[in-house]
Design a protein around this motif. Structure first.
Motif, PDB file in Angstrom:
ATOM      1  N   GLY A   1      38.653  67.043 -42.212  1.00  0.00           N
ATOM      2  CA  GLY A   1      38.959  67.548 -42.867  1.00  0.00           C
ATOM      3  C   GLY A   1      40.764  67.853 -42.969  1.00  0.00           C
ATOM      4  O   GLY A   1      40.505  68.767 -44.716  1.00  0.00           O
TER       5      GLY A   1
ATOM      6  N   ASP B   1      42.284  66.634 -46.350  1.00  0.00           N
ATOM      7  CA  ASP B   1      42.173  67.478 -47.938  1.00  0.00           C
ATOM      8  C   ASP B   1      42.578  67.952 -47.668  1.00  0.00           C
ATOM      9  O   ASP B   1      42.614  69.448 -48.983  1.00  0.00           O
ATOM     10  CB  ASP B   1      40.746  67.857 -47.586  1.00  0.00           C
ATOM     11  CG  ASP B   1      39.891  65.768 -47.997  1.00  0.00           C
ATOM     12  OD1 ASP B   1      38.433  66.393 -47.655  1.00  0.00           O
ATOM     13  OD2 ASP B   1      40.266  65.352 -48.204  1.00  0.00           O
TER      14      ASP B   1
ATOM     15  N   GLU C   1      46.352  67.900 -48.458  1.00  0.00           N
ATOM     16  CA  GLU C   1      46.557  67.569 -50.155  1.00  0.00           C
ATOM     17  C   GLU C   1      46.270  68.379 -51.237  1.00  0.00           C
ATOM     18  O   GLU C   1      47.071  68.988 -51.986  1.00  0.00           O
ATOM     19  CB  GLU C   1      45.806  66.556 -50.610  1.00  0.00           C
ATOM     20  CG  GLU C   1      45.627  65.795 -51.695  1.00  0.00           C
ATOM     21  CD  GLU C   1      45.684  64.228 -51.636  1.00  0.00           C
ATOM     22  OE1 GLU C   1      45.529  64.101 -50.934  1.00  0.00           O
ATOM     23  OE2 GLU C   1      45.605  64.274 -52.877  1.00  0.00           O
ATOM     24  N   SER C   2      45.752  69.706 -51.107  1.00  0.00           N
ATOM     25  CA  SER C   2      44.875  71.091 -51.497  1.00  0.00           C
ATOM     26  C   SER C   2      46.360  71.840 -51.800  1.00  0.00           C
ATOM     27  O   SER C   2      46.526  72.284 -52.447  1.00  0.00           O
ATOM     28  CB  SER C   2      43.857  71.423 -50.945  1.00  0.00           C
ATOM     29  OG  SER C   2      43.235  73.166 -52.269  1.00  0.00           O
TER      30      SER C   2
ATOM     31  N   PRO D   1      48.832  62.188 -47.906  1.00  0.00           N
ATOM     32  CA  PRO D   1      48.329  63.056 -48.404  1.00  0.00           C
ATOM     33  C   PRO D   1      49.723  63.339 -49.345  1.00  0.00           C
ATOM     34  O   PRO D   1      50.402  63.621 -49.023  1.00  0.00           O
ATOM     35  CB  PRO D   1      47.928  64.447 -47.873  1.00  0.00           C
ATOM     36  CG  PRO D   1      47.685  63.949 -46.644  1.00  0.00           C
ATOM     37  CD  PRO D   1      48.585  62.583 -46.185  1.00  0.00           C
TER      38      PRO D   1
END
Lengths: 147, 220, 132
Positions: free
Chosen positions: C33, C36, C39-40, C112
């Motif tokens: 992860g 993710d 990217e967040s 990302p």
């Protein structure tokens, strides 16, 4: 022929018996302790993440300062965790995930602005859930409820 | 014909091998569970607190994502907890521009980063000789104090074309002006009689802003 | 007559061990992860950059004003790019895409990238941020 240890048929029966014993022992040990434990651990993880994601959705659902009116945001919840349905409820600025299994579930304090005066409501995991923020005379009220 | 016994022994050894492999797999699996990412709530808590810190309606900000330098300098753990319920009962670390502002406990959680401007007011004093009908351009400031003596023979102050103070005999004393803080101001000193001496003192409070990264770490 | 036969059980056990090793190895092939999370954080950077480029109010280059006309954009394009880079930490790249043109290097594919959109006088501007 006297140095034969055991007859072929008895030998085969012993072999079958040994394998069956092995399979039964391993299956019993796994389904008795290991598999439920692993399911609970995984369920606890999913519950934590669900709660964190729901808390973020609730916090983001509060409109920025200066905007008036009510806002409704859809809450994404998995139907079941560890095979059972659960409840997501609000408890005085905390969001609580109530699950039937004692080791699954958590509570998380929300980070809300002072304009929010009350947080309330509860929703079952298999109902479509929303976060509704309404403006009242005292301030904003955040409610977790079904759509 | 010793096959019967040899087969049984071979089977027992094989099952033992299998048990060993099962044991190893279970150990790996349990280990994987133990080290699984369990900081989803820490991350949500840090993101929530960071939102409160930079939001326009908080005590630290002047506008959205713009922090007030003086308030930030005074920030300590007590003030943080008092102003932000999201920082209570948790280990929290707030850093700004690489320096730690507040650290309570020893948070080992994930860090959320926000872009902010830190705004500080400086004090500037401008001394302008009172030549006739001079226009001074002031950098953006919310307020200014103009100190003028009668001998300078400044009869009126005009801010961006609008007369804000006028005295036929010449302005005297300190005049406070409220100005638009987001653009420069044209201040005209008008008089009908030339003055040989005399200066005008203008005190402004221009803002200085600095871009910085606000880092918030929370351990729930 | 002890035939030199490899015990079938040993072969079966060998297959079983191989299968269990494959299962154990599967635990190490799971995605952690990290993409993710990156990217967040990049999305957050982009959103903050959008806020500061439009409402900073400190007298610096302002995106909405720069987009009022083609001339204004031509005059302010470089300043907006410099301002966007100054807002972000040194290890982040930024690109500002507007209806009147873009400033900044092209965003990479397959990595990302954080995105945010801001309403401006000329339409929606998109801000993209990524780690180089």
């Amino acid at each position: 022929m006297a140095d034969r240890a055991v007859s072929p048929v008895v030998g085969k029966v012993l072999e079958i018996g040994l394998v069956l014993l092995f399979v039964a022992t391993v299956t019993g040990a796994l389904s008795g302790g290991v598999v439920p434990g692993a399911r609970t651990a995984a369920g606890g993880e999913v519950a934590d993440r669900t709660l964190a994601s729901a808390a973020t959705t609730v916090e983001d659902g509060v409109p920025a300062a200066g905007r008036v009116g009510s806002a409704t945001t859809h809450l994404d919840l998995p139907d079941r965790i560890r095979g059972e349905t659960y409840t997501l409820r609000a408890d005085d600025r905390r969001l609580v995930l109530d699950h039937p299994h004692p080791d699954v579930g958590a509570s998380h304090r929300l980070a809300l602005p002072a304009r929010v005066v009350a947080v309330r409501g509860a929703v079952a995991s298999d109902d479509p859930a929303v976060v509704r923020v309404t403006q009242t005379d005292d301030g904003l009220v955040v409610e977790v409820t079904t759509a | 014909m010793t096959r019967g016994q040899a087969n049984l022994l071979g089977l027992a050894v094989a099952l033992l091998l299998l048990s060993g492999a099962i044991g190893v797999t279970l150990a790996v699996g349990t280990g994987a569970f133990a080290t699984a990412d369990s900081d989803a709530r820490d991350r949500a808590a840090a993101a929530g607190l960071a939102d409160r810190l930079v939001s326009a309606d908080g005590p630290l900000t002047v506008r959205e994502n713009v922090l007030d330098g003086a308030t930030v300098d005074d920030l300590n753990a007590t003030a943080l907890r008092a102003a932000f319920p999201a920082a209570r009962d948790r280990a929290v670390r707030v850093r700004l521009g690489g320096e730690t502002l507040v650290e309570t406990g020893d948070p080992a959680g994930p860090t959320v980063r926000r872009l902010v401007l830190v705004e500080r007011r400086a004090n500037r004093t401008l001394t302008v000789p009172a030549d006739q009908n001079d226009t001074v351009r002031l950098e953006p400031t919310g307020a200014a104090a103009v100190t003028v003596d009668r001998s300078a023979r400044v009869e009126s102050l005009v801010v961006n074309g609008r007369t804000v103070a006028h005295e036929d005999a010449g302005l005297n004393g300190t005049i406070h002006l409220d100005l638009r803080r987001d653009r420069p101001t044209d201040l005209a000193l008008n008089g009908s009689i030339r003055s040989s001496s005399g200066t005008v003192q203008i005190r402004t409070h221009p803002w200085e802003t600095e871009a910085a990264v606000l880092e918030v770490t929370v351990d729930v | 007559m002890s035939r030199g036969q490899l015990s079938l059980s040993a072969l079966e056990a060998g297959v079983g061990v191989l299968l269990l090793t494959a299962v154990a190895a599967g635990f190490f092939l799971v995605d952690d992860g990290a993409d993710d999370r990156a990217e967040s954080q990049l999305d957050t950077y982009a959103r903050d950059a959008g806020v500061l480029l439009t409402t900073a109010g400190d007298g610096g280059p302002q995106l909405d004003r720069a987009l009022r006309s083609e001339d204004a954009w031509a005059a302010n394009r470089t300043a907006i790019g410099a301002r966007a880079r100054a807002l972000l930490p040194a290890n982040v790249r930024v690109r500002v895409e507007t209806p009147r043109g873009a400033v900044g290097p092209p965003a990479p594919e397959g990595r990302p990238v954080g995105v945010a959109q801001v309403p401006t006088a000329a339409g929606r501007a998109t801000i993209r941020v990524w780690y180089p």
